[in-house]
Design a protein around this motif. Structure first.
Motif, short mmCIF file in Angstrom:
data_model
loop_
_atom_site.label_atom_id
_atom_site.label_comp_id
_atom_site.label_asym_id
_atom_site.label_seq_id
_atom_site.Cartn_x
_atom_site.Cartn_y
_atom_site.Cartn_z
N LEU A 282 60.25 -38.94 50.98
CA LEU A 282 60.48 -39.25 49.57
C LEU A 282 60.11 -38.04 48.72
O LEU A 282 59.23 -37.26 49.08
CB LEU A 282 59.63 -40.45 49.15
CG LEU A 282 60.03 -41.80 49.72
CD1 LEU A 282 59.00 -42.86 49.31
CD2 LEU A 282 61.41 -42.20 49.24
N ASP B 136 56.30 -44.96 38.78
CA ASP B 136 56.60 -44.36 40.08
C ASP B 136 55.84 -45.14 41.14
O ASP B 136 54.61 -45.29 41.03
CB ASP B 136 56.15 -42.90 40.15
CG ASP B 136 57.08 -41.93 39.42
OD1 ASP B 136 58.11 -42.38 38.89
OD2 ASP B 136 56.75 -40.74 39.39
N SER C 238 58.51 -37.00 42.87
CA SER C 238 58.75 -37.85 41.71
C SER C 238 60.22 -38.24 41.70
O SER C 238 61.05 -37.55 42.28
CB SER C 238 58.39 -37.12 40.41
OG SER C 238 58.49 -37.99 39.31
N TRP C 239 60.53 -39.32 41.04
CA TRP C 239 61.92 -39.78 40.98
C TRP C 239 62.70 -39.00 39.93
O TRP C 239 62.18 -38.65 38.89
CB TRP C 239 61.97 -41.27 40.66
CG TRP C 239 61.30 -42.09 41.72
CD1 TRP C 239 60.11 -42.73 41.61
CD2 TRP C 239 61.75 -42.30 43.06
NE1 TRP C 239 59.78 -43.34 42.80
CE2 TRP C 239 60.78 -43.10 43.70
CE3 TRP C 239 62.88 -41.91 43.79
CZ2 TRP C 239 60.90 -43.51 45.03
CZ3 TRP C 239 62.98 -42.32 45.10
CH2 TRP C 239 62.03 -43.10 45.71
N LEU D 115 55.68 -44.60 45.02
CA LEU D 115 56.10 -43.70 46.09
C LEU D 115 55.47 -44.17 47.39
O LEU D 115 54.28 -43.98 47.62
CB LEU D 115 55.70 -42.27 45.75
CG LEU D 115 56.33 -41.76 44.44
CD1 LEU D 115 55.57 -40.58 43.88
CD2 LEU D 115 57.78 -41.41 44.67
N ARG D 116 56.28 -44.78 48.24
CA ARG D 116 55.79 -45.37 49.49
C ARG D 116 55.83 -44.35 50.62
O ARG D 116 56.61 -44.47 51.56
CB ARG D 116 56.61 -46.60 49.83
CG ARG D 116 56.49 -47.76 48.85
CD ARG D 116 55.08 -48.33 48.76
NE ARG D 116 54.48 -48.67 50.02
CZ ARG D 116 54.50 -49.89 50.56
NH1 ARG D 116 55.07 -50.89 49.93
NH2 ARG D 116 53.92 -50.11 51.73
N TYR D 117 54.98 -43.34 50.51
CA TYR D 117 54.90 -42.33 51.56
C TYR D 117 54.41 -42.92 52.87
O TYR D 117 54.59 -42.33 53.92
CB TYR D 117 53.99 -41.18 51.14
CG TYR D 117 54.48 -40.42 49.94
CD1 TYR D 117 55.77 -39.88 49.89
CD2 TYR D 117 53.67 -40.24 48.83
CE1 TYR D 117 56.23 -39.19 48.79
CE2 TYR D 117 54.11 -39.53 47.73
CZ TYR D 117 55.38 -39.01 47.72
OH TYR D 117 55.84 -38.32 46.63
N ARG E 292 50.19 -35.99 45.00
CA ARG E 292 51.40 -36.49 45.65
C ARG E 292 51.72 -35.73 46.93
O ARG E 292 52.13 -36.33 47.92
CB ARG E 292 52.57 -36.43 44.66
CG ARG E 292 52.40 -37.44 43.54
CD ARG E 292 53.31 -37.16 42.38
NE ARG E 292 53.01 -38.04 41.28
CZ ARG E 292 53.91 -38.80 40.69
NH1 ARG E 292 55.16 -38.80 41.09
NH2 ARG E 292 53.55 -39.58 39.69
N ARG F 141 51.72 -37.65 50.47
CA ARG F 141 52.90 -37.61 51.34
C ARG F 141 52.51 -37.10 52.72
O ARG F 141 52.92 -37.67 53.73
CB ARG F 141 53.99 -36.74 50.71
CG ARG F 141 55.26 -36.70 51.52
CD ARG F 141 56.43 -36.13 50.77
NE ARG F 141 56.19 -34.77 50.32
CZ ARG F 141 57.04 -34.10 49.54
NH1 ARG F 141 58.16 -34.68 49.12
NH2 ARG F 141 56.76 -32.87 49.17
#
Length: 172
Positions: free
Chosen positions: A161, A151, A164-165, A153-155, A128, A132
């Motif tokens: 972002l 998840d 993790s959420w 995650l639109r990096y 991640r 990112r």
């Protein structure tokens, strides 16, 4: 012309098969350092002969005779589409090869989207962080008891972002 990189070939194997059959990407990168064991059988599409090496394939008396997950899935993919470009990372993803797994390296195409299905928390975070930094989208699905965590995650759209959420990067 899409290149999909999938880290983790237990749950990830279903994603890989679906992507290849439905999306028909030109390239796929598959990473997993583990071998298939009987406890994986409920989550994957394979038979016993795909899990265990033949006598001829064994290298020694101490060879466990179990096959690497990434290699097994690659063989299945070639049976589905012999023209698919499959890049195998049978050592898994780590600090040494994350650059080639996600980037353009030694003839391999750059990754467009990452599916992260690894168990190791350190590798989850590494993937991640690097995604990112490079602006690559990450998709991960896991079961949490009787619930599911997804998840996305639109990096590629927002490099700010979190990793993790629901939890800060510092706490994670």
């Amino acid at each position: 012309n899409t290149t999909i990189a999938v880290a983790g070939c237990s749950v990830g194997s279903s994603v890989i098969h679906s992507a290849v059959m439905d999306m028909r990407p030109k390239n796929i990168k598959i990473a997993d350092k583990s071998v298939y064991k009987m406890e994986n059988i409920n989550r994957v599409r394979l038979g016993y002969s795909e899990m265990v090496k033949s006598q001829a394939e064994r290298t020694s008396a101490v060879d466990l005779s179990l096959k690497n997950k990434a290699r097994v899935i690659a063989e299945q993919l070639y049976a589905i589409d012999p023209f698919l470009n499959v890049y195998i990372y049978d050592e898994g993803v780590d600090e040494k090869n994350i650059g080639s797994f996600l980037g353009q390296y030694d003839g391999e195409p750059k990754t467009d989207v990452i599916v992260e299905e690894v168990d190791d928390p350190r590798i989850k975070i590494l993937i991640r962080q690097e995604a990112r930094r490079r602006g690559l989208p990450v998709v991960m699905v896991t079961d949490v008891g009787s619930a599911v965590q997804l998840d996305v995650l639109r990096y590629d759209k927002d490099k700010n972002l979190p990793l993790s959420w629901g939890v800060s990067d510092e706490v994670l």
